[in-house]
Design a protein around this motif. Sequence first.
Motif: not given
Lengths: 374, 197
Positions: B82, B84, B89, B103, B141-143
């Motif tokens: 994932c 981030v 985060d 991650y 899962a970046t903003n």
Amino acid sequence: MVVESVAVLDLRNLAACEVELGPGLNLLWGPNGAGKTNLLEAAYMALAGRSCRTRDDREAIAFGKPLARAEAVVAASGQRRSFLCSVSRSEGRRHLLDGSAASPESAALRPALAVFMPDRLALIKGPPAGRRSHLDGFCAALWPGRTETKRRYSRALAQRNALVGRIRAGAADPASLDTWDHELATAGVELIADRREAAELLAPAFEQVASDLGLAADASLRYRPRSTAADPASLAAELAERRDADLARGHTGWGPHLDELLLEAGGRSLRRYGSQGQQRAALLALLFAERRALLADGRPAPLMLLDDVASELDSEHRSLLVEHLVEGGGQALITATEPEQLPRSAQRHEVAIRAGRPLTAADRGRIRGGEAAA
Amino acid sequence: MYPQPIERLVTELAKLPGIGRQTAQRLAFHVLRSEDADALALADAVREVKEKVGLCEACFNLAEGPRCVVCEDRRRDRSLICVVEQPADVIPIERTHEYRGLYHVLGGALSPIDGIDPEDLRIAELVDRVGADEVTEVVLATNPTTTGEATAHHVAELLRGRVTITRLASGLPVGADLEHADEVTLGRAFAGRQSVG
């Protein structure tokens, strides 16, 4: 949604006064310099929180006074809300809704505003940027959920321009433009589609109203995007093709931030070739077209603030103007030097203004000597 | 104005985010008045966090030692990564207990305005990890901001064809009333609606 009253303190030549408004057509009349336009500005300021005439709101403060204030009471579904804007020489501008700071969402609690003033002619005869942002504003009024598209496009454009600058300075790799071309194109294609849809809604009404107001019978409104790309990949490809030129220029020279909302009469641009009268009629037609599009979508009619619209129209066109204003309901504030300038209509409320003091018909009967209550 | 040691403390405190000089002075005098043990515990905590906490050499999450707790955990699914922006985060995703993979913390998002290019983020390290390990899926899962979306796109382009790439969905907050949702979020939720029948 009805604006019931506007109260003013020390705004240009208006001292302390309050004007009650009718639910339909309101005629503000008086001699030149009486303060009619200032009252329109006060209504706009109270509701929108800024002036529609100047960027420096402090200009609106009366000479020698510390602050100007405008308050409007809006009644909607049994509730009364107060919108207040104050501009102080020392503390700047404040916009309050029922005593606490107004947020962007509070715009939903007041009518939308459509302004016709000589200063607003820049929208017709000025550069395309003004028309683009006006069209974007109309998109935002029609589809509040799509406002993010424009913001996203602007942010991506700022990032891409910054990257172009960094590549020119040798600080970044030209290949990294791919990412931002994609981001710009994704938002850009959506923005073009929204604007096209909005312009298609406006075009028939614009042509109709323009012809009714005596502008050429073949007046037209259309959105002219630079790019005809239908999907983000093609717009990104167009951006990639023009990359060298962008790097030479130092900024992005292709995309919907350069598009035009074209207003024409007889196949010629009203911006370049329109007479003063035609440009005024085109601005009115644009405002009425937006009003119709909002009404057709089941939205409340915008509050029309019309400064001195009657002076250049002949009596037949004035009658048509009033018909358009009454159609679909909603409120309008119109200024004129004589009450006879506007044809009588069923719902009409008159406010006489003399030397910075409004006198309503009721006041004149009630108060001896013609002095209005402050 | 103050004795030099107090002035130094005020200056250091005022460098913290959200702390102005006034607040820094208040905090400095609070430290001065407090018990020796309490004040020194604060100094110790600052020293310890700087000495002991570093970045995980694999995923660049915060770690006490060479590897973070997630990378050390043998039960985690090593085929999932994932991605981030920041170590902070990781925490909300871990709180869900739904995600069992690893991650990769990029250390920010692409932003030419702030001078952040792909080389300034740990993107090359991510590409290496995907090539070397048994990774089959990368979750971006970046903003959901302009810079976050651009970063997700950039990473997706680099990894295209090598693994499955997914992006977190955006939409309505669960448990909240529809009437409180803003137009933009609701608009996105509409665009991403799913068939239930």
